[in-house]
Design an enzyme around this catalytic site. Structure first.
Site, mmCIF file in Angstrom:
data_model
loop_
_atom_site.group_PDB
_atom_site.id
_atom_site.type_symbol
_atom_site.label_atom_id
_atom_site.label_comp_id
_atom_site.label_asym_id
_atom_site.label_seq_id
_atom_site.Cartn_x
_atom_site.Cartn_y
_atom_site.Cartn_z
ATOM 1 N N MET A 187 0.836 -1.286 0.061
ATOM 2 C CA MET A 187 -0.132 0.052 -0.173
ATOM 3 C C MET A 187 0.940 1.279 0.101
ATOM 4 O O MET A 187 0.303 2.194 -0.593
ATOM 5 C CB MET A 187 -0.949 0.061 1.229
ATOM 6 C CG MET A 187 -2.055 -1.357 1.314
ATOM 7 S SD MET A 187 -2.477 -1.562 -0.405
ATOM 8 C CE MET A 187 -3.376 -2.988 -0.209
ATOM 9 N N ASP A 188 1.986 1.275 0.623
ATOM 10 C CA ASP A 188 2.929 2.274 0.689
ATOM 11 C C ASP A 188 3.475 2.633 -0.709
ATOM 12 O O ASP A 188 3.567 3.648 -1.106
ATOM 13 C CB ASP A 188 3.966 2.265 1.730
ATOM 14 C CG ASP A 188 3.575 2.383 2.979
ATOM 15 O OD1 ASP A 188 2.872 3.439 3.246
ATOM 16 O OD2 ASP A 188 4.106 1.747 4.010
ATOM 17 N N ILE A 189 3.978 1.350 -1.363
ATOM 18 C CA ILE A 189 4.408 1.573 -2.600
ATOM 19 C C ILE A 189 3.442 1.985 -3.459
ATOM 20 O O ILE A 189 3.620 3.004 -4.525
ATOM 21 C CB ILE A 189 5.114 0.220 -3.090
ATOM 22 C CG1 ILE A 189 6.276 -0.340 -2.057
ATOM 23 C CG2 ILE A 189 5.447 0.184 -4.499
ATOM 24 C CD1 ILE A 189 6.906 -1.617 -2.335
ATOM 25 N N ALA A 192 2.870 5.622 -3.204
ATOM 26 C CA ALA A 192 4.027 6.426 -3.711
ATOM 27 C C ALA A 192 3.812 6.587 -5.273
ATOM 28 O O ALA A 192 4.184 7.657 -5.870
ATOM 29 C CB ALA A 192 5.486 5.521 -3.238
#
Length: 428
Positions: A187-189, A192
């Site tokens: 989810m972070d990637i 981003a």
């Protein structure tokens, strides 16, 4: 630590010396930390933007301490992975002098990126409304957990929470137990990549209009998107996605199988692929044309019996035998690898994904490339992630024109934290 780097991975091949960068001349002031914000700004840095990372003095980004931490540089592998091609400026934003310098840097910027808790940048006077007055062309990107406005703007968010609340976790694992999070910070990637795309779109719009704008990307929003088409499948049918382990609810046969020596995965995403698998790979044309297996739905209804046939056949020969036959037949397949096997694989070496790059203290550090290939504006040659405040004097000298005396005065006023930076050469 890093003992086999030279033996395992090739040195990075430099880009053509005279080739331009896609974001050449763009300056990004990066107030972000952890993953979603820094990975987004690293994408911009790899495209050639000048990214100036603003960090708290001494401690810096808390992500620096995620393990394994190399004792000689005081930062961990996760930080190296997400912060290359940046310069670090250490500023105490709790000091008046530190804030003044931050505002001066923002006034020179094309892009600002921040992922503080909602309200922090407003309290500092570094929010979009404040910054745009002195820089109307500014693209200001906020990465938040649940948005900057509304009933949930105060909530903090991390990748596993987003996986849980978006429904993503409920889709993964096996049906006889709770859903399972992905260990990778997907989810972070994903957030981003969305943030980087949003910034690029805003820069393109600015090229037409001359005006900047505020950009917002929320972790929760990205996480819901990352559940894929399951969202609309649910709305159409009213049914919740079920956990299918390593099989697929949409295609069959798709899943992990065992050759005589290794496990591998196949994905028969169409009837024609299934027919090639049976007729050309397993030499069972009778099953390729059998009416019981004529469609994906029919095969899914007989998944257990079909998998039993495949398991028995695949166990008779090693992986290399099946790989060669499936490659010729055009059946998508691949080894079930560990991370270590993947980064040392012939495919990764062919694509030059993991290389080693020079480091002034360690000699070499590993570097994982972005999956972007430009023909005319190749990505920047990777430079390892900086230490906290490594470029403070250099940046303030080059960007703001500060001489050595002024830098010393800023240090004495607490702009760089309680301990003044060691004096170094700076433009006067």
């Amino acid at each position: 630590m890093l003992q086999n780097l030279e033996a395992d991975f090739p040195a990075h091949s430099p880009r053509p010396a005279q080739a331009p960068h896609a974001l050449e001349g763009m300056r990004v002031i990066d107030f972000s930390h952890f993953i979603a914000g820094p990975f987004a700004t690293m994408i911009l840095a790899d495209m050639g933007a000048e990214v100036i990372k603003i960090e708290a003095p001494q401690r810096g980004d808390d992500f620096r301490q995620y393990p394994p931490v190399h004792p000689d540089i005081g930062q961990g592998a996760p930080f190296l992975w997400s912060n290359r091609n940046k310069r670090s400026v250490a500023l105490d934003l709790k000091s008046a002098e530190g804030l003044r310098i931050a505002r001066e840097l923002i006034a020179t910027a094309d892009v600002v990126v921040e992922n503080f808790s909602t309200g922090v940048m407003e309290r500092l006077g570094l929010d979009y409304a404040s910054c745009r007055h002195g820089n109307p062309a500014l693209v200001y990107c906020s990465v938040s957990a649940y948005g900057r406005e509304g009933a949930f703007a105060d909530r903090l968010g991390f990748d596993p929470i987003a996986q849980a609340e978006s429904g993503f976790m409920s889709m993964n694992g096996y049906p006889d137990r709770e859903g399972v999070r992905a260990l990778s910070p997907v989810m972070d990637i994903g957030t981003a990549m969305m943030a980087a795309n949003a910034i690029l779109g805003a820069l393109l719009a600015r090229a037409r209009t001359g005006q900047g704008q505020a950009v917002e990307v929320a972790l929760f929003d990205s996480a819901v998107l990352m559940t894929g088409y399951a969202t609309l499948q649910h709305v159409f049918s009213g049914e919740e996605p079920r956990r299918h382990g390593n099989t697929s609810p949409d295609t069959c046969p798709s899943g992990a199988f065992r050759a005589r020596d290794r496990s591998f995965y196949i994905n028969c995403g169409s009837n024609k692929i299934f027919q090639r698998l049976m007729a050309q790979v397993l030499e069972r044309p009778d099953l390729a044309e059998h009416p019981d297996y004529a469609s994906g739905a029919a095969r899914s209804a007989r998944r257990e019996e079909l998998f039993a046939i495949l398991d028995e056949a695949f166990a008779k020969e090693p992986w290399t035998h099946w790989q060669a036959r499936m490659r010729v037949a055009g059946v998508p397949c691949g080894l079930v690898r560990t991370v270590g096997e993947a980064v040392r694989s012939p495919e990764a070496r062919e694509r030059k994904l993991l290389t080693r790059i020079p480091h002034d203290r360690l000699g070499w550090v590993p570097n994982l490339a972005l999956p972007i290939r430009y023909s005319a504006t190749p990505l920047a040659d990777p430079v390892p992630a900086p230490t906290v405040g490594q470029h403070t004097r250099e940046v303030l000298g080059a960007v703001l024109g500060y001489g050595a005396d002024r830098l010393d005065a800023c240090a004495a006023a607490g702009a760089f934290g309680p301990a003044p930076l060691a004096r170094e050469a700076a433009p006067s």
